[in-house]
Design a protein around this motif. Sequence first.
Motif, mmCIF file in Angstrom:
data_model
loop_
_atom_site.group_PDB
_atom_site.id
_atom_site.type_symbol
_atom_site.label_atom_id
_atom_site.label_comp_id
_atom_site.label_asym_id
_atom_site.label_seq_id
_atom_site.Cartn_x
_atom_site.Cartn_y
_atom_site.Cartn_z
ATOM 1 N N SER A 131 50.684 -4.476 26.659
ATOM 2 C CA SER A 131 51.520 -3.132 26.749
ATOM 3 C C SER A 131 52.620 -3.533 27.966
ATOM 4 O O SER A 131 52.253 -3.580 29.221
ATOM 5 C CB SER A 131 51.023 -2.083 27.139
ATOM 6 N N PHE A 132 53.807 -3.590 27.570
ATOM 7 C CA PHE A 132 55.074 -3.654 28.469
ATOM 8 C C PHE A 132 56.123 -3.269 28.170
ATOM 9 O O PHE A 132 56.481 -2.935 26.844
ATOM 10 C CB PHE A 132 55.035 -4.962 29.323
ATOM 11 N N LYS A 213 62.100 -6.444 41.472
ATOM 12 C CA LYS A 213 60.848 -6.209 42.075
ATOM 13 C C LYS A 213 60.447 -4.605 41.715
ATOM 14 O O LYS A 213 59.145 -4.375 41.386
ATOM 15 C CB LYS A 213 61.073 -6.274 43.540
ATOM 16 N N ARG A 214 61.285 -3.829 41.667
ATOM 17 C CA ARG A 214 60.951 -2.433 41.342
ATOM 18 C C ARG A 214 60.442 -2.208 39.933
ATOM 19 O O ARG A 214 59.331 -1.570 39.683
ATOM 20 C CB ARG A 214 62.229 -1.573 41.476
ATOM 21 N N ILE A 215 61.096 -2.813 38.956
ATOM 22 C CA ILE A 215 60.630 -2.663 37.493
ATOM 23 C C ILE A 215 59.003 -3.390 37.323
ATOM 24 O O ILE A 215 58.276 -2.697 36.719
ATOM 25 C CB ILE A 215 61.323 -3.617 36.570
ATOM 26 N N VAL A 216 58.881 -4.621 37.911
ATOM 27 C CA VAL A 216 57.430 -5.204 38.050
ATOM 28 C C VAL A 216 56.462 -4.408 38.684
ATOM 29 O O VAL A 216 55.408 -4.085 38.223
ATOM 30 C CB VAL A 216 57.580 -6.620 38.645
ATOM 31 N N GLU A 217 56.680 -3.842 39.727
ATOM 32 C CA GLU A 217 55.941 -2.891 40.266
ATOM 33 C C GLU A 217 55.641 -1.621 39.654
ATOM 34 O O GLU A 217 54.475 -0.917 39.528
ATOM 35 C CB GLU A 217 56.538 -2.529 41.841
ATOM 36 N N HIS A 219 55.545 -1.510 36.405
ATOM 37 C CA HIS A 219 54.389 -1.916 35.339
ATOM 38 C C HIS A 219 52.956 -2.231 36.111
ATOM 39 O O HIS A 219 51.904 -2.727 35.354
ATOM 40 C CB HIS A 219 54.984 -3.270 34.859
ATOM 41 N N GLY A 220 52.999 -2.163 37.539
ATOM 42 C CA GLY A 220 51.609 -2.277 37.963
ATOM 43 C C GLY A 220 51.477 -3.776 38.629
ATOM 44 O O GLY A 220 50.234 -4.226 38.951
ATOM 45 N N GLY A 221 52.551 -4.450 38.444
ATOM 46 C CA GLY A 221 52.466 -5.906 38.814
ATOM 47 C C GLY A 221 53.155 -6.292 40.115
ATOM 48 O O GLY A 221 53.380 -5.455 40.951
ATOM 49 N N PHE A 222 53.527 -7.467 40.330
ATOM 50 C CA PHE A 222 54.164 -7.926 41.576
ATOM 51 C C PHE A 222 54.842 -9.335 41.130
ATOM 52 O O PHE A 222 54.333 -10.038 40.433
ATOM 53 C CB PHE A 222 53.122 -8.048 42.789
ATOM 54 N N ILE A 223 55.546 -9.882 42.240
ATOM 55 C CA ILE A 223 56.005 -10.877 42.257
ATOM 56 C C ILE A 223 55.971 -12.040 43.268
ATOM 57 O O ILE A 223 55.894 -11.547 44.477
ATOM 58 C CB ILE A 223 57.764 -10.908 42.013
ATOM 59 N N SER A 236 57.160 -16.344 40.355
ATOM 60 C CA SER A 236 55.980 -15.877 39.198
ATOM 61 C C SER A 236 55.945 -14.445 39.093
ATOM 62 O O SER A 236 55.408 -13.672 40.265
ATOM 63 C CB SER A 236 54.738 -16.468 39.959
ATOM 64 N N VAL A 237 55.884 -14.007 38.099
ATOM 65 C CA VAL A 237 55.694 -12.423 37.757
ATOM 66 C C VAL A 237 54.397 -12.027 37.248
ATOM 67 O O VAL A 237 53.930 -12.623 36.080
ATOM 68 C CB VAL A 237 56.949 -12.029 36.748
ATOM 69 N N TYR A 238 53.637 -11.280 37.792
ATOM 70 C CA TYR A 238 52.247 -10.940 37.673
ATOM 71 C C TYR A 238 52.251 -9.473 36.838
ATOM 72 O O TYR A 238 52.823 -8.627 37.552
ATOM 73 C CB TYR A 238 51.311 -10.936 38.811
ATOM 74 N N LEU A 239 51.701 -9.452 35.764
ATOM 75 C CA LEU A 239 51.734 -8.290 34.864
ATOM 76 C C LEU A 239 50.416 -7.961 34.380
ATOM 77 O O LEU A 239 49.481 -8.870 33.621
ATOM 78 C CB LEU A 239 52.730 -8.423 33.843
ATOM 79 N N PRO A 240 49.836 -6.908 34.785
ATOM 80 C CA PRO A 240 48.326 -6.446 34.457
ATOM 81 C C PRO A 240 48.006 -6.659 32.905
ATOM 82 O O PRO A 240 48.913 -6.108 32.207
ATOM 83 C CB PRO A 240 48.065 -5.288 34.993
ATOM 84 N N LEU A 241 47.286 -7.297 32.334
ATOM 85 C CA LEU A 241 46.923 -7.298 31.144
ATOM 86 C C LEU A 241 46.438 -6.014 30.312
ATOM 87 O O LEU A 241 46.769 -5.869 29.118
ATOM 88 C CB LEU A 241 45.872 -8.428 30.527
ATOM 89 N N GLU A 242 45.976 -5.144 31.135
ATOM 90 C CA GLU A 242 45.361 -3.761 30.646
ATOM 91 C C GLU A 242 46.554 -2.727 30.490
ATOM 92 O O GLU A 242 46.429 -1.769 30.101
ATOM 93 C CB GLU A 242 44.391 -3.299 31.370
ATOM 94 N N GLY A 243 47.818 -3.404 30.953
ATOM 95 C CA GLY A 243 48.980 -2.429 31.003
ATOM 96 C C GLY A 243 48.932 -1.335 32.151
ATOM 97 O O GLY A 243 47.969 -1.249 32.835
#
Length: 246
Positions: A131-132, A213-217, A219-223, A236-243
């Motif tokens: 989910s994203f 950076k704001r958008i990725v955060e 989503h619960g992720g980070f760059i 590298s954009v890290y996005l949690p697979l569980e959403g």
Amino acid sequence: MPESQGMSVSTSPKKAGVDVSAMAGSLVHEIKNPLSVINLNAQLLQEEWKDADTPKEQRALKRFATMAAEVQRVEQIIETFLRFTERHELSLEVRNLNEMLEDLGESAAAEAERSGVQFRLGLLPALESFSFDIGLLRQVFLNLVQNACQAMSAGGGELILKTDRAERDGIEYAVGEVIDTGPGIESDKLERIFELYYSTRNRGSGYGLAISKRIVEEHGGFIEVQSEVGKGSQFSVYLPLEGKDK
């Protein structure tokens, strides 16, 4: 861009006890009102002095024009800041990061290749959908791709879009990577590239990476970014697979 060399920076968010964004947004709204009054009066003075004849009057007219231009510049900065402080309402859908990056690469490749930049994909076939917000994350990766192309515009180079899977602190992430063979980023600049209004380019807005950076955060992720001068950069954009539930 060798992963084991160069300097790296992470945007992992830190917890805060106060909603600074909401406070800043309220403050900026209060500042806008007197600025609008100053801008209006500067324009009225320009209109009144438009027929200035003497050198003294013409100097005054120039100063009014400078005042109006600077107030407008401040208003633009404030508008950018307000857009930055606004929380995005994520429209989460189960989508595939590989498909999004492949589509993005196809749409950006033609223009980039005219500048001597070659696109290459390195997508992990087994990366599952999750989910994203596809519109917001497309904006993030488009900004990273455009920055990379601009960095290589002088002499060309190679841009690679990759996906991978990674685990950090017990959380499984999908990772989207934008890698370029451009000039790289100096260490003192690398530490500041996600700051609002900071840009390594003369005409850069200093907005793209901060909002990414704001958008990725959100989503619960980070760059993370790694860069080595003379060899290139890797975002590298890290996005949690569980959403991320909102």
